[in-house]
Write a protein that holds these residues in place. Structure first.
Motif, PDB file in Angstrom:
ATOM      1  N   PHE A 234       0.441  -1.169  -0.175  1.00 37.85           N
ATOM      2  CA  PHE A 234       0.019  -0.465  -0.327  1.00 37.85           C
ATOM      3  C   PHE A 234       1.008   0.974   0.673  1.00 37.85           C
ATOM      4  N   GLU A 235       2.061   1.044   0.192  1.00 38.18           N
ATOM      5  CA  GLU A 235       2.748   2.168  -0.466  1.00 38.18           C
ATOM      6  C   GLU A 235       3.157   2.448  -1.707  1.00 38.18           C
ATOM      7  N   GLN A 236       3.207   1.646  -2.143  1.00 39.76           N
ATOM      8  CA  GLN A 236       3.210   2.592  -3.621  1.00 39.76           C
ATOM      9  C   GLN A 236       2.020   2.465  -4.750  1.00 39.76           C
ATOM     10  N   ILE A 237       1.473   3.509  -4.860  1.00 36.93           N
ATOM     11  CA  ILE A 237       0.308   4.084  -5.055  1.00 36.93           C
ATOM     12  C   ILE A 237      -0.044   3.097  -6.843  1.00 36.93           C
ATOM     13  N   SER A 238       1.235   3.150  -7.290  1.00 31.83           N
ATOM     14  CA  SER A 238       1.503   2.445  -8.588  1.00 31.83           C
ATOM     15  C   SER A 238       1.119   0.857  -9.085  1.00 31.83           C
ATOM     16  N   THR A 239       1.360   0.301  -7.876  1.00 33.85           N
ATOM     17  CA  THR A 239       1.204  -0.870  -7.605  1.00 33.85           C
ATOM     18  C   THR A 239      -0.306  -1.034  -7.300  1.00 33.85           C
ATOM     19  N   LEU A 240      -0.715  -0.063  -6.766  1.00 34.90           N
ATOM     20  CA  LEU A 240      -2.627  -0.796  -6.955  1.00 34.90           C
ATOM     21  C   LEU A 240      -3.520  -0.766  -7.791  1.00 34.90           C
ATOM     22  N   GLU A 241      -3.313   0.601  -8.743  1.00 31.42           N
ATOM     23  CA  GLU A 241      -4.037   0.714  -9.051  1.00 31.42           C
ATOM     24  C   GLU A 241      -3.897  -0.234 -10.309  1.00 31.42           C
ATOM     25  N   GLY A 242      -5.229  -0.712 -10.999  1.00 27.81           N
ATOM     26  CA  GLY A 242      -4.802  -1.841 -12.641  1.00 27.81           C
ATOM     27  C   GLY A 242      -6.465  -2.008 -12.454  1.00 27.81           C
ATOM     28  N   HIS A 243      -6.756  -3.089 -13.005  1.00 27.65           N
ATOM     29  CA  HIS A 243      -8.044  -4.316 -13.514  1.00 27.65           C
ATOM     30  C   HIS A 243      -7.015  -5.402 -13.543  1.00 27.65           C
TER      31      HIS A 243
ATOM     32  N   PHE B 114      -8.362   4.230  -1.581  1.00 26.13           N
ATOM     33  CA  PHE B 114      -8.575   5.976  -1.445  1.00 26.13           C
ATOM     34  C   PHE B 114      -7.993   5.726  -0.282  1.00 26.13           C
ATOM     35  N   LYS B 115      -8.327   7.006   0.624  1.00 26.71           N
ATOM     36  CA  LYS B 115      -7.755   7.812   1.839  1.00 26.71           C
ATOM     37  C   LYS B 115      -8.499   8.375   3.074  1.00 26.71           C
ATOM     38  N   ASP B 116      -7.837   7.768   4.189  1.00 26.66           N
ATOM     39  CA  ASP B 116      -8.596   8.679   4.737  1.00 26.66           C
ATOM     40  C   ASP B 116      -8.452   9.890   4.989  1.00 26.66           C
ATOM     41  N   GLU B 117      -8.923  10.794   6.406  1.00 24.88           N
ATOM     42  CA  GLU B 117      -8.639  12.037   6.261  1.00 24.88           C
ATOM     43  C   GLU B 117      -7.443  12.751   6.647  1.00 24.88           C
ATOM     44  N   GLY B 118      -6.566  11.723   7.135  1.00 23.28           N
ATOM     45  CA  GLY B 118      -4.891  11.843   7.792  1.00 23.28           C
ATOM     46  C   GLY B 118      -4.019  11.810   6.744  1.00 23.28           C
ATOM     47  N   ASN B 119      -4.829  11.920   5.286  1.00 18.18           N
ATOM     48  CA  ASN B 119      -4.340  11.427   3.863  1.00 18.18           C
ATOM     49  C   ASN B 119      -3.320   9.627   3.932  1.00 18.18           C
ATOM     50  N   ASN B 120      -3.566   8.843   4.553  1.00 18.26           N
ATOM     51  CA  ASN B 120      -3.517   7.475   4.604  1.00 18.26           C
ATOM     52  C   ASN B 120      -4.180   6.431   3.621  1.00 18.26           C
ATOM     53  N   ILE B 121      -3.104   5.465   3.346  1.00 12.63           N
ATOM     54  CA  ILE B 121      -4.795   4.236   2.304  1.00 12.63           C
ATOM     55  C   ILE B 121      -5.665   4.119   3.546  1.00 12.63           C
ATOM     56  N   ALA B 122      -6.118   3.881   3.572  1.00  9.27           N
ATOM     57  CA  ALA B 122      -7.464   3.387   3.402  1.00  9.27           C
ATOM     58  C   ALA B 122      -8.353   1.761   3.898  1.00  9.27           C
ATOM     59  N   GLY B 123      -8.264   1.761   2.166  1.00 16.91           N
ATOM     60  CA  GLY B 123      -8.398   0.723   1.851  1.00 16.91           C
ATOM     61  C   GLY B 123      -8.142   0.358   0.004  1.00 16.91           C
ATOM     62  N   LEU B 124      -9.123  -0.404  -0.258  1.00 19.69           N
ATOM     63  CA  LEU B 124      -9.524  -0.337  -1.511  1.00 19.69           C
ATOM     64  C   LEU B 124     -11.234   0.338  -2.125  1.00 19.69           C
ATOM     65  N   ILE B 125     -11.035   0.519  -3.358  1.00 19.34           N
ATOM     66  CA  ILE B 125     -12.459   0.760  -4.355  1.00 19.34           C
ATOM     67  C   ILE B 125     -12.090   0.110  -5.586  1.00 19.34           C
TER      68      ILE B 125
END
Length: 601
Positions: free
Chosen positions: A325-334, A351-362
């Motif tokens: 989850f630290e590498q955004i590029s590895t999360l986006e895909g299909h 998606f990120k929470d109010e603290g700009n930390n990754i909270a999960g996946l849409i």
């Protein structure tokens, strides 16, 4: 009690005044004491200088001869009872020859360096020609005396004697102590006044703040109809005004948020695609009805206890346990997910929470069943057509060769037979390409890896195309780096390289330039082919690797292309975990870079 800002304010004011008065007192008393002592010292020096100027006996070189006259002069001199004068003459050692003390008779002739009321250090310093003074506290007494040793010089500047004078400083310290008492009383009065004023001022500040706090507590409970009275135009009044303004803005914002949430809920529930939100542990946070229906969760609670096999399959597909989850590029895909007879394209992004930390996946599910079926039909069509055409083409080819070998005399017949032969070759190439694509689609291709010199392989390919280069008078520029032997599938890689260079030759006009470079980087062989040919329009570049797709269909057919070469090359590289990168500008030329992974021998 001290948690209240009122008492903090009072304590701060108290400490400020108290510290300020201490600092001022220390400065004033220190300065006052120094100045009083300095005045006393100046007065003593003036007395001594007056005695020296008015006494003719002190002008004599030998004071022992006139010691009685000097004593009479001191007796006649009106000296303050707090002051004592000693006249010291150096006869083998410093001795007292006269004094203003009432007991002067006992002092005359005593060693000045051993007399208790005289500091020998000051006497010695005076005999060195320097004036010396010091505040000395008498032993067994609390009285401090100011001591001065004054040297008397002859005409040549030699010290002929010392006048030593002491003065009681009791009056000085009495003045200082009285001043301390006065300042202490003033300080106490100032501190009492400070506490009273601080209490009044702090109350005027804390009361409006307490009112705002109470209203804020009501707002925290959900009651937003809270307003505070504005009683002044200062900062407290501005705070009350801003609180009232904040209340109105908050009510409007909450109403707007409720409206937007209602819109989003409607869009979310009635959109055509399924949408699912999961946290970092794979727990379902929310899902719209389409997603619930796809995953067979309709009517069930969204928690781990009701996971269906489809949820587990989805999480395995995304491999959420190994997601970085630290590498955004590895999360986006299909990816594709098959459920029963349906195929869904699964797209996901964090998606990120109010603290700009990754909270999960849409996760978005897009129904690709029809496209999947059409793609399978197309692949089956290629395979079926290839197998159906191969036999008749082989038969036609055999008969044509037989007719040509029989030596028919009719030149026209030979011409037709030649055309038939060429068309058969073309159909055979088509069938061969279709069969190769089919094998690649179904992963039936067997890769025969062997030790190959990539430099020799490229040299052989250029040798095969030497006639084509000369026929179009192309200028060939080579930038070939000598590379070690590598283990690859020679035929497959040769086909890819040959196809790319052949296209550069085909679509570059006569007298054009083709640049070919060979380098290696990070376990990849990079072969770059650059030409200044006709180029590819931007709208066609995305589809150039599709099967049977041609930019200029008529010209491609004239040049003998089937429209499958680039598709085959791309699929070979994908099967080989390599890449083909194309960059072209219409009318200026095309650059194709082939990146081949390899193993060093």
């Amino acid at each position: 009690m001290f948690a209240s800002i009122k008492w903090k304010f009072i304590v701060v004011c108290f400490l400020l005044i108290f510290i300020a008065m201490i600092i001022v007192g220390i400065f004033i008393f220190g300065r006052l004491e120094s100045q009083q002592i300095l005045n006393n010292t100046n007065s003593m020096e003036q007395h001594i200088e007056t005695i020296i100027k008015t006494s003719s006996y002190l002008a004599e070189d030998n004071w022992l001869n006139v010691s009685e006259q000097i004593q009479e002069t001191l007796n006649e001199w009106k000296i303050d009872g707090n002051e004592t004068i000693y006249v010291i003459y150096n006869d083998e050692f410093p001795i007292i020859i006269a004094s203003s003390s009432k007991q002067y008779e006992k002092l005359i002739g005593q060693n000045a360096l051993s007399y208790k009321s005289i500091d020998p250090t000051l006497v010695l310093k005076a005999y060195g020609g320097d004036r010396a003074n010091e505040d000395i506290k008498e032993k067994n007494e609390n009285t401090v005396y100011n001591h001065i040793a004054y040297p008397v010089l002859d005409e040549v500047g030699k010290v002929k004697g010392v006048i030593y004078m002491t003065s009681d400083l009791q009056n000085v310290y009495t003045v200082v102590n009285e001043s301390k008492k006065i300042l202490t009383s003033a300080t106490m009065i100032a501190l009492v006044i400070t506490i009273l004023l601080g209490y009044l001022i702090a109350s005027s500040i804390t009361e409006p703040i307490r009112d705002v706090t109470n209203k804020a507590e009501e707002m925290a409970s959900g009651n937003f109809d809270q307003f505070v009275d504005v009683k002044s135009d200062d900062e407290i009044g501005q705070l009350a005004s801003m609180f009232n303004h904040l209340t109105l803005k908050l009510k409007n914002t909450i109403q707007e948020m409720d409206l937007e949430r209602s819109k989003l809920d409607t869009i979310f529930n009635y959109m055509a695609e399924g949408v699912l939100a999961i946290d970092l542990d794979g727990n379902i946070i929310h899902g719209n009805p389409i997603a619930m229906d796809i995953l067979r969760l309709a009517g069930e609670k969204d928690n781990n206890d009701n996971f269906t096999p489809y949820i587990n399959k989805l999480l395995e597909l995304i491999d959420i346990k190994n997601v970085n989850f630290e590498q955004i590029s590895t999360l986006e895909g299909h990816k594709a997910l098959a459920i029963d007879s349906y195929v869904y394209k699964v797209k996901y992004a964090p998606f990120k929470d109010e603290g700009n930390n990754i909270a999960g996946l849409i996760i978005v599910f897009q129904d690709m069943t029809n496209e999947h079926k059409l793609d399978n039909m197309r692949k089956e069509f290629v395979a079926n057509v290839s197998h159906e055409l191969k036999t008749p083409i082989t038969t036609i080819k055999s008969y044509t060769e037989t007719l040509m070998d029989n030596g028919i005399d009719n030149e026209t017949g030979k011409m037709f037979l030649t055309v038939i032969d060429n068309e058969c070759d073309r159909m055979a190439r088509l069938v061969k390409d279709l069969l190769q694509l089919s094998n690649l689609d179904y992963k039936k291709t067997v890769w025969k890896k062997e030790e190959v010199s990539i430099n020799k392989l490229l040299e052989d390919i250029l040798l095969k195309l030497e006639f084509a280069f000369k026929n179009k008078n192309h200028k060939l520029e080579l930038n070939i780096k000598e590379l070690p032997d590598i283990v690859i599938d020679k035929d497959g890689i040769e086909q890819v390289i040959l196809n790319i260079i052949s296209n550069a030759v085909k679509y570059t006009e006569d007298n054009g330039t083709i640049e070919i470079s060979l380098t290696d980087e990070n376990n990849f062989i990079n072969i770059k082919v650059k030409d200044n040919g006709i180029g590819i329009p931007e709208e066609d570049q995305k589809r150039i690797f599709e099967r049977f797709y041609r930019v200029e269909k008529g010209r491609s057919r004239e040049l003998g292309g089937t429209g499958l070469g680039l598709s085959i090359a791309k699929q070979i590289m994908e099967a080989y975990q390599g890449q083909i990168v194309l960059n072209s500008k219409f009318g200026e030329g095309t650059t194709v870079e082939i990146k081949i992974p390899y193993e060093k021998v």
